[in-house]
Design an enzyme around this catalytic site. Structure first.
Site, PDB file in Angstrom:
ATOM      1  CG  HIS A 144      59.334  26.249  77.111  1.00 33.73           C
ATOM      2  ND1 HIS A 144      58.406  26.285  78.128  1.00 33.73           N
ATOM      3  CD2 HIS A 144      60.190  27.277  77.336  1.00 33.73           C
ATOM      4  CE1 HIS A 144      58.684  27.310  78.926  1.00 33.73           C
ATOM      5  NE2 HIS A 144      59.761  27.908  78.475  1.00 33.73           N
ATOM      6  CD  GLU A 192      63.190  26.787  79.953  1.00 27.35           C
ATOM      7  OE1 GLU A 192      62.960  27.993  80.063  1.00 27.35           O
ATOM      8  OE2 GLU A 192      62.443  26.005  79.349  1.00 27.35           O
TER       9      GLU A 192
END
Length: 245
Positions: free
Chosen positions: A85, A155
């Site tokens: 992430h 992302e």
């Protein structure tokens, strides 16, 4: 539900909302509570929804104070882990190779992986979006032996928690490029089977347009996942495809 958010009370309310939400049957739904709430969530959340951790250690558990091992996550009922992430990369300082090794270890222990990639704003503005995403993909590909249990999450870092969302066309462009990278560097079969999901300020009002894009197979939801009804709206936006949300 992927962040250091929540208290026992707020999570109980969210679990209740998720348990009562109508979610279409052809969508895979996964939530990623903070480590300390995983057992609370597992014990009270419907079996319809699987549980992910937000991170895991790079190898077998041992004397790594403050880390959580894959073995421990499996022991308390996790089926998935989110790796790479952007906050782990850019705030904590994990590099591509370290993240790739984490993915290999988790998969080897039969934990499914949500593998995150994405560029920062200055990288996009410098025309380096594909370079950055492909380097991050290469670190996964260099370490991962099989892709059956991997979901890729794109992302764009500039869209996480900022309220800025990649336009459907911007997101589709990167998803298509990543799928093409998989085709050229792994195999055509992996490219067609691997789900590539979008994360970055996804909410109930923009999910439908994003979900229509050919190569967007679902969503990794941040802030909007803290509201059960909105999360259900996002899940149901992708009913025509098999998705991890």
């Amino acid at each position: 539900m992927d962040s250091a958010n929540g208290t026992k009370e707020s999570i109980s309310k969210l679990i209740s909302e998720l348990n009562s939400a109508k979610m279409e049957s052809d969508v895979d739904v996964v939530v990623a509570p903070p480590y300390i709430y995983i057992e609370q969530v597992r014990n009270s959340l419907t079996d319809r929804i699987e549980i992910s951790a937000q991170n895991s250690w790079v190898g077998k558990g041992g004397a790594f104070t403050g880390e959580i091992s894959v073995e421990q996550l499996k022991d308390i009922g996790c089926k998935w882990v989110i790796l790479g992430h952007s906050e782990r990369r850019h705030i904590i300082g994990e590099d591509n190779e370290f993240i790739g090794k984490k993915a290999a270890y988790a998969l080897g222990q039969k934990l499914k992986v949500i593998a995150c990639i994405g560029e920062k704003l200055e990288e996009r503005e410098a025309g380096k979006t594909f370079d950055v995403c492909f380097q991050q993909m290469k670190a996964f590909a260099d370490n991962v032996l099989g892709w059956d249990d991997v979901v890729v999450a794109y992302e764009p870092v500039w869209a996480i928690g900022t309220g800025k969302v990649a336009t459907p066309a911007q997101a589709q462009e990167v998803h298509a490029a990543v799928r093409d990278w998989l085709k050229k560097n792994v195999s055509a079969e992996v490219a067609s089977k691997t789900r590539i999901i979008y994360g970055g300020s996804v909410n109930g009002s923009n999910c439908a347009e994003l979900a229509k894009q050919k190569d967007i197979d679902g969503f990794l939801v941040g802030g909007a996942s803290l509201k059960g009804p909105e999360f259900a709206t996002i899940v149901n936006a992708v009913t025509s495809k098999k998705v991890a949300a």
